[in-house]
Write a protein that holds these residues in place. Structure first.
Motif, PDB file in Angstrom:
ATOM      1  N   CYS A   1     222.842  12.008   0.685  1.00 23.43           N
ATOM      2  CA  CYS A   1     221.478  12.521   0.622  1.00 23.43           C
ATOM      3  C   CYS A   1     221.198  13.118  -0.751  1.00 23.43           C
ATOM      4  N   ASN A   2     219.929  13.183  -1.082  1.00 29.19           N
ATOM      5  CA  ASN A   2     219.510  13.728  -2.374  1.00 29.19           C
ATOM      6  C   ASN A   2     218.094  14.280  -2.232  1.00 29.19           C
ATOM      7  N   PRO A   3     217.781  15.409  -2.929  1.00 27.89           N
ATOM      8  CA  PRO A   3     218.682  16.283  -3.685  1.00 27.89           C
ATOM      9  C   PRO A   3     219.533  17.135  -2.745  1.00 27.89           C
ATOM     10  N   PRO A   4     220.494  17.883  -3.277  1.00 22.38           N
ATOM     11  CA  PRO A   4     221.306  18.735  -2.408  1.00 22.38           C
ATOM     12  C   PRO A   4     220.449  19.645  -1.534  1.00 22.38           C
ATOM     13  N   PHE A   5     220.879  19.799  -0.281  1.00 22.96           N
ATOM     14  CA  PHE A   5     220.229  20.637   0.721  1.00 22.96           C
ATOM     15  C   PHE A   5     218.915  20.039   1.228  1.00 22.96           C
ATOM     16  N   HIS A   6     218.655  18.779   0.894  1.00 23.09           N
ATOM     17  CA  HIS A   6     217.483  18.078   1.411  1.00 23.09           C
ATOM     18  C   HIS A   6     217.902  16.653   1.778  1.00 23.09           C
ATOM     19  N   ALA A   7     217.047  15.987   2.521  1.00 26.84           N
ATOM     20  CA  ALA A   7     217.351  14.612   2.919  1.00 26.84           C
ATOM     21  C   ALA A   7     216.163  13.693   2.651  1.00 26.84           C
ATOM     22  N   GLY A   8     215.402  14.025   1.625  1.00 32.89           N
ATOM     23  CA  GLY A   8     214.201  13.260   1.332  1.00 32.89           C
ATOM     24  C   GLY A   8     214.460  11.873   0.806  1.00 32.89           C
ATOM     25  N   GLU A   9     215.600  11.687   0.133  1.00 33.06           N
ATOM     26  CA  GLU A   9     215.949  10.379  -0.399  1.00 33.06           C
ATOM     27  C   GLU A   9     217.459  10.219  -0.380  1.00 33.06           C
ATOM     28  N   ARG A  10     217.924   9.085  -0.860  1.00 33.06           N
ATOM     29  CA  ARG A  10     219.359   8.826  -0.903  1.00 33.06           C
ATOM     30  C   ARG A  10     219.794   8.548  -2.343  1.00 33.06           C
ATOM     31  N   LEU A  11     220.967   9.094  -2.685  1.00 32.54           N
ATOM     32  CA  LEU A  11     221.597   8.808  -3.971  1.00 32.54           C
ATOM     33  C   LEU A  11     222.653   7.745  -3.722  1.00 32.54           C
ATOM     34  N   ILE A  12     222.575   6.662  -4.467  1.00 36.67           N
ATOM     35  CA  ILE A  12     223.493   5.535  -4.301  1.00 36.67           C
ATOM     36  C   ILE A  12     224.328   5.403  -5.572  1.00 36.67           C
ATOM     37  N   ALA A  13     225.645   5.374  -5.406  1.00 42.75           N
ATOM     38  CA  ALA A  13     226.554   5.168  -6.543  1.00 42.75           C
ATOM     39  C   ALA A  13     227.235   3.821  -6.370  1.00 42.75           C
ATOM     40  N   TYR A  14     227.028   2.940  -7.345  1.00 43.29           N
ATOM     41  CA  TYR A  14     227.622   1.600  -7.295  1.00 43.29           C
ATOM     42  C   TYR A  14     228.877   1.556  -8.166  1.00 43.29           C
ATOM     43  N   THR A  15     229.927   0.985  -7.629  1.00 41.30           N
ATOM     44  CA  THR A  15     231.164   0.829  -8.387  1.00 41.30           C
ATOM     45  C   THR A  15     231.676  -0.594  -8.224  1.00 41.30           C
ATOM     46  N   VAL A  16     232.518  -1.018  -9.148  1.00 44.18           N
ATOM     47  CA  VAL A  16     233.062  -2.372  -9.121  1.00 44.18           C
ATOM     48  C   VAL A  16     234.588  -2.311  -9.143  1.00 44.18           C
ATOM     49  N   PHE A  17     235.210  -3.205  -8.415  1.00 42.37           N
ATOM     50  CA  PHE A  17     236.668  -3.226  -8.305  1.00 42.37           C
ATOM     51  C   PHE A  17     237.301  -3.509  -9.660  1.00 42.37           C
TER      52      PHE A  17
END
Length: 268
Positions: free
Chosen positions: A230-246
């Motif tokens: 969730c994003n920002p901290p202490f809220h759930a208004g949006e989502r933070l997505i972190a993409y990583t590659v092998f």
């Protein structure tokens, strides 16, 4: 003879002026209600402080301890197992990493290490993103989206965790830098992923965990890992997505150097 211009109290007691007693204020319904609301507000703030900070601090310690114990079990098992005989491989084409079958619901199958989040940061990954039995639990904190790829598999290995509350699992996820390493330990060994980029989306944007994120008709050719919170901290208004590659895979005995100290602290 009394002076009619003097106050009555003064005439009754020469040399001393008595203070008039102020009438006692009556407590009104709205005044009492206001005091009750203020008290309730203070109690709510104290509860939130306990829930968000103290309770999360305690739970984070429990989750770290559970991950440490799970990691050590796999290290101990690997130490007792015979060393496999290496087989010749084509150095131009490294072998595909081992991929385990999808586990049963709620089963712990991996431990994730993210050095950027703390030298000793680690969490157990359990199957499903069930809130009560996985994300809020004292022995996990990170859940695997059922049906997405497994560590090292072609496709998208997608996981989730809270940003704040219930251990503050990913509260510092936004601090990742391009190139940061994320290590996933399973019973088979170590899978290393490299952070690539962030995306901020609405909670309904479930296509970010597709085999090829946001491309439902594409055929996956890469091994990806996606972290959602969730994003920002202490809220759930949006989502933070972190993409990583092998990046690579190593057997259990070859602990990645960046987390060697944290793994050694497990007792290994």
């Amino acid at each position: 003879m009394t002076d009619p211009n003097l106050p009555q109290d003064a005439t009754a007691s020469p040399g001393r002026v008595r203070r008039r007693r102020r009438p006692r204020q009556r407590v009104t319904f709205f005044g009492a209600l206001g005091e009750l609301l203020i008290t309730a507000g203070v109690l709510v703030l104290l509860f939130l402080g306990w829930q968000i900070w103290w309770n999360s601090l305690v739970l984070a310690g429990q989750q770290t301890g559970a991950a440490q114990a799970q990691s050590q079990r796999w290290l101990d098992e690997a130490a007792k197992a015979p060393t496999p005989t290496p087989t010749p491989t084509d150095t131009a084409q490294p072998p595909a990493p081992p991929v385990q079958a999808e586990p049963a619901d709620y089963e712990p199958f991996a431990v994730i290490y993210i050095p950027r989040l703390g030298a000793d940061w680690k969490r157990t990954i359990r199957e499903t993103v069930d809130t009560e039995r996985v994300l809020n639990s004292y022995d996990a904190g990170v859940g695997h989206y059922k049906g997405t790829a497994m560590p090292g598999q072609v496709g998208n290995f997608a996981v989730a965790g809270h940003d704040s509350g219930w251990g503050n699992t990913f509260i510092d996820l936004s601090k990742l830098h391009i190139g940061d390493r994320i290590y996933v330990q399973t019973k088979d060994g170590w899978y290393t992923y490299t952070f690539r980029n962030f995306e901020y989306v609405q909670p309904s944007a479930v296509e970010v965990i597709l085999p090829v994120p946001r491309q439902p008709d594409a055929t996956p050719i890469d091994r990806l890992m996606t972290i959602t919170t969730c994003n920002p901290p202490f809220h759930a208004g949006e989502r933070l997505i972190a993409y990583t590659v092998f990046q690579d895979y190593a057997p259990m005995q070859q602990v990645p150097s960046e987390i060697a100290a944290a793994v050694a602290a497990n007792g290994g």
